[in-house]
Structure formats: structure tokens, C-alpha cells
Design a protein around this motif. Structure first.
Motif, short mmCIF file in Angstrom:
data_model
loop_
_atom_site.label_atom_id
_atom_site.label_comp_id
_atom_site.label_asym_id
_atom_site.label_seq_id
_atom_site.Cartn_x
_atom_site.Cartn_y
_atom_site.Cartn_z
N GLN A 127 1.10 -0.93 -0.08
CA GLN A 127 0.45 -0.07 0.03
C GLN A 127 0.88 1.10 -0.29
OE1 GLN A 127 -2.14 -1.62 3.24
NE2 GLN A 127 -3.81 -0.60 2.51
N ILE A 128 1.84 1.70 0.64
CA ILE A 128 2.61 2.00 1.07
C ILE A 128 3.41 2.52 -1.07
CG2 ILE A 128 5.00 3.18 1.68
CD1 ILE A 128 4.50 1.47 4.65
N ALA A 129 3.75 1.03 -1.10
CA ALA A 129 4.47 1.55 -2.52
C ALA A 129 2.72 1.98 -3.86
CB ALA A 129 5.04 0.47 -3.12
N LEU A 130 1.92 1.13 -3.30
CA LEU A 130 0.78 2.18 -4.38
C LEU A 130 0.93 3.51 -3.77
CD1 LEU A 130 -1.64 -0.82 -4.26
CD2 LEU A 130 -0.53 0.06 -5.96
N GLY A 131 0.51 3.94 -2.73
CA GLY A 131 0.50 5.31 -2.70
C GLY A 131 2.01 6.01 -3.04
N LEU A 132 3.09 5.58 -3.11
CA LEU A 132 4.32 6.71 -3.86
C LEU A 132 3.78 6.63 -5.34
CD1 LEU A 132 6.87 5.43 -1.65
CD2 LEU A 132 6.06 7.34 -1.55
N ALA A 133 3.28 5.73 -5.64
CA ALA A 133 3.20 6.08 -7.15
C ALA A 133 2.01 6.85 -7.55
CB ALA A 133 3.07 4.60 -7.81
N ASP A 134 0.98 7.30 -6.78
CA ASP A 134 0.58 7.85 -6.74
C ASP A 134 0.38 9.38 -6.71
OD1 ASP A 134 -1.38 5.97 -7.81
OD2 ASP A 134 -2.69 5.40 -5.56
N LEU A 189 -2.92 3.54 6.72
CA LEU A 189 -2.83 3.20 6.84
C LEU A 189 -2.81 2.75 8.43
CD1 LEU A 189 1.00 1.69 4.99
CD2 LEU A 189 -1.15 1.03 4.68
N ASP A 190 -3.40 4.10 9.11
CA ASP A 190 -3.50 4.28 10.21
C ASP A 190 -2.42 3.64 11.13
OD1 ASP A 190 -4.97 4.79 12.79
OD2 ASP A 190 -5.78 2.71 13.14
N ARG A 191 -1.23 4.91 10.44
CA ARG A 191 0.08 4.73 11.07
C ARG A 191 0.77 5.76 11.35
NH1 ARG A 191 3.07 -0.57 12.25
NH2 ARG A 191 1.87 -2.54 11.71
N PRO A 192 1.44 5.80 12.93
CA PRO A 192 2.02 7.00 12.67
C PRO A 192 3.13 7.52 11.16
CG PRO A 192 2.95 5.95 14.27
CD PRO A 192 1.76 4.96 13.29
N THR A 193 3.12 9.07 11.08
CA THR A 193 3.33 9.51 9.64
C THR A 193 5.26 8.97 9.07
OG1 THR A 193 1.88 11.07 9.12
CG2 THR A 193 4.56 11.93 7.88
N SER A 194 5.53 8.79 11.40
CA SER A 194 7.20 8.99 11.79
C SER A 194 7.33 7.76 11.24
CB SER A 194 7.58 9.18 12.31
OG SER A 194 7.06 8.03 13.75
N THR A 195 6.38 6.99 10.83
CA THR A 195 6.48 5.58 10.32
C THR A 195 6.91 5.29 8.93
OG1 THR A 195 5.02 4.86 12.48
CG2 THR A 195 5.74 2.82 10.58
N VAL A 196 6.59 5.85 8.13
CA VAL A 196 6.40 5.58 6.90
C VAL A 196 7.30 6.25 6.37
CG1 VAL A 196 4.73 5.86 4.83
CG2 VAL A 196 3.90 5.14 6.76
N THR A 197 7.67 7.13 6.76
CA THR A 197 8.56 8.11 6.30
C THR A 197 10.18 7.33 6.54
OG1 THR A 197 8.32 10.62 6.89
CG2 THR A 197 10.02 9.83 6.21
N ARG A 198 10.60 6.36 7.87
CA ARG A 198 11.04 5.71 8.09
C ARG A 198 11.48 4.47 7.29
NH1 ARG A 198 10.59 5.90 13.24
NH2 ARG A 198 9.21 3.26 13.05
N GLU A 199 9.93 3.76 7.08
CA GLU A 199 10.03 2.77 6.19
C GLU A 199 10.57 3.30 4.52
OE1 GLU A 199 9.08 -1.00 3.90
OE2 GLU A 199 10.09 -0.78 5.79
N VAL A 200 10.22 4.28 3.90
CA VAL A 200 10.43 4.76 2.37
C VAL A 200 12.15 4.87 2.32
CG1 VAL A 200 9.99 5.91 0.54
CG2 VAL A 200 7.90 5.16 2.57
N GLY A 203 15.46 2.93 -0.09
CA GLY A 203 15.24 3.40 -1.25
C GLY A 203 14.42 5.05 -1.83
N GLY A 204 14.42 5.38 -0.65
CA GLY A 204 13.45 6.99 -0.91
C GLY A 204 12.56 6.61 -1.89
N PRO A 205 11.16 7.69 -1.82
CA PRO A 205 10.39 7.26 -2.80
C PRO A 205 10.70 7.07 -4.19
CG PRO A 205 11.47 9.87 -2.42
CD PRO A 205 12.04 8.63 -1.99
N THR A 206 11.48 7.20 -4.71
CA THR A 206 11.29 6.86 -6.68
C THR A 206 11.98 5.84 -5.96
OG1 THR A 206 13.71 7.80 -6.76
CG2 THR A 206 12.00 9.65 -6.60
N ALA A 207 12.57 4.80 -5.85
CA ALA A 207 13.55 3.76 -5.26
C ALA A 207 13.42 2.93 -5.14
CB ALA A 207 14.60 3.80 -5.38
N TYR A 208 11.23 3.36 -3.64
CA TYR A 208 11.58 1.83 -3.11
C TYR A 208 10.17 0.95 -3.66
CZ TYR A 208 8.02 0.88 1.23
OH TYR A 208 7.45 -0.44 1.67
N ARG A 209 10.37 -0.03 -3.13
CA ARG A 209 10.10 -1.65 -3.61
C ARG A 209 9.05 -2.69 -2.25
NH1 ARG A 209 10.64 1.77 -7.06
NH2 ARG A 209 11.07 0.97 -9.53
N ALA A 210 8.47 -2.73 -2.58
CA ALA A 210 7.05 -3.44 -1.53
C ALA A 210 8.05 -4.48 -1.06
CB ALA A 210 6.10 -3.31 -1.99
#
Length: 251
Positions: free
Chosen positions: A13-20, A31-42, A46-53
Motif C-alpha cells: 500500500q505504501i508503494a501504491l501510495g508513492l506511485a500515486d 494505514l492508520d500508522r504514524p507518519t514517522s513510521t512511513v517516512t522511516r520505512e521509505v 531506497g527513498g520515494p523514487t526507488a521504494y519496492r515493497a
């Protein structure tokens, strides 16, 4: 709000969101998650352009496996200094690493910088960094070389003649001064372009305005850093009632 590790479905879902083109905050809300969790994960995958789930999920499993292998034998891990919560410290270290990465620091260098920053001594040996980060000595050496070139860490010898890598109270001041010098260099390069393109031309005028703007920013940054430098040397002084009050070590 759910806790625990991200699932593979959440990573998809993160990958789809980044693609959108969604912002981290919006992905986190869905995702009902803290923003920091998603930021750290991405940022750590690889960052927003190279993230692969799928790659992110496998990388997380490998990191978890390494941590299990590195865990000390016995019923429990050694306690943190000052009674700190080990999980909270680990989570904060990851958050700090993410912030450094967002500012442009490469991942390995950001991990080393975060590890040094949260150490009470403000310094660690190469072997200590290797053990804490579970990486190769070559990775640590490369990261230290980069951080030294940016004047963010320095080397010194301890009483046992071991080389230690130090991030001291002046690190943010040095970082600001380095940024000011880089900005001034861009300003000077822009001003050189005025002579090449002609001061009366649209391109020349644009470069002249850029140079003047960057000169002002660079000079202002130097003044502000010099004025605020004393703050970096303020230490916490514990009173008899257990409260901490700021105290400067300089002057």
C-alpha cells in the motif's frame, strides 16, 4: 492505531501510495500508522523514487535476522544507561537516521551519524560501530571518511591508543559553517557567470540577483551560528530536587 512491524500488504500500500504521488502523511493516515513510521520505512529502503515493497520486506527480514543473531546470550539484554527503554532508543535512532537521510545524507553515513549522536560519550570506536550497526568494517570506514569530509566527525586517540570517532558539541555549528561556505561558493560561481553572460542581459541579471541573494543568506547564516554557538555548550545541571537546569560550560 496499530503497532508492531509493517506487514507485506502495508508495504504494498505504501508503494501504491508513492506511485500515486501521495504525501507520507496521507499514506500513513490510510494505514492508520504514524507518519514517522512511513517516512522511516521509505527512506531506509531506497527513498520515494526507488521504494519496492517486496525488496523492503526482505530487507526488513534480513535486518531482524541479524539482530537476533547479534542478541546477547542469556535471559535478557544488558540494561540501557539511565534506565532507558531499549526499544524506544532503537526506534528513536531509526527516526534520527531517517531525518539525516531526508537532509541528503546517504543511508550508511546517516546510520553512523545517528549512532554517534545518541551515544552519551559522543564517540565510538570502529569495532563498536560495527557491533552496534551490524555492518562491515569497510562500511564504517567509508561512512566515517564521508562524515569527516563534511566536518561532522573527527578522530582522536583514547588512553588505550584506540582510534575513536567523535561527534562533539560543536558538530551543528561546524555543519552550519560548512553550509555557509558552500552557499558562498555558489554565490561566487553565479557572479562569475555575470561577467561571462553580460551584466545587462536577462541571464546576467538573473545570476547577479542569485549571487546577491546567496551572499545575504550565507552571511546571515554565519552571523546566526556565531551568535547561537554558546547554546551548544549548555549542560544539564541537576538540582537537589531532581530537576535539571541549563548551565553553560563556556565563559
Amino acid at each position: 492505531m496499530p503497532g508492531g512491524r509493517l506487514t507485506q500488504q502495508e508495504r504494498q500500500q505504501i508503494a501504491l501510495g508513492l506511485a500515486d504521488g501521495l504525501a507520507y502523511a496521507e499514506i500513513a493516515r490510510r494505514l492508520d500508522r504514524p507518519t514517522s513510521t512511513v517516512t522511516r520505512e521509505v527512506m531506509r529502503n531506497g527513498g520515494p523514487t526507488a521504494y519496492r515493497a517486496d525488496l523492503a520486506h526482505r530487507a526488513t527480514e534480513r535486518r531482524a535476522h541479524r539482530r537476533r543473531q547479534a542478541a546477547p546470550r542469556g535471559p535478557e539484554a544488558p540494561p540501557q544507561a539511565y534506565g532507558r527503554d531499549p526499544e524506544a532508543v532503537r526506534a528513536y535512532e531509526e527516526t534520527l537516521t531517517t531525518v539525516f537521510m531526508q537532509s541528503g545524507t546517504p543511508q550508511m553515513m546517516a546510520r553512523v551519524m545517528a549512532c554517534l549522536t545518541i551515544s552519551d560519550a559522543g564517540s565510538l570506536t570502529a569495532s563498536e560501530l560495527v557491533q552496534r550497526l551490524q555492518v562491515s568494517p569497510a562500511s564504517v570506514s567509508k561512512a566515517i571518511a564521508f562524515l569527516e569530509s563534511q566536518e561532522l566527525v573527527r578522530r582522536e586517540r583514547d588512553e588505550r591508543r584506540r582510534e575513536r570517532y567523535v561527534v562533539d558539541d560543536e558538530v551543528m555549528y561546524q555543519a552550519m559553517m560548512s553550509s555557509a561556505r558552500a552557499t558562498a561558493q555558489v554565490a561566487e560561481t553565479a557572479r562569475q557567470g555575470v561577467g561571462v553572460l553580460g551584466p545587462g542581459t536577462p541571464a546576467g541579471a538573473r545570476l547577479e540577483n542569485t549571487a546577491r541573494f546567496l551572499d545575504y543568506v550565507s552571511e546571515s547564516l554565519v552571523r546566526a551560528a556565531d551568535q547561537a554557538r554558546e547554546i551548544l555548550h549548555t549542560k544539564a545541571e541537576t538540582a537537589s530536587d531532581g530537576t535539571a537546569t541549563p548551565r553553560s560550560d563556556r565563559g
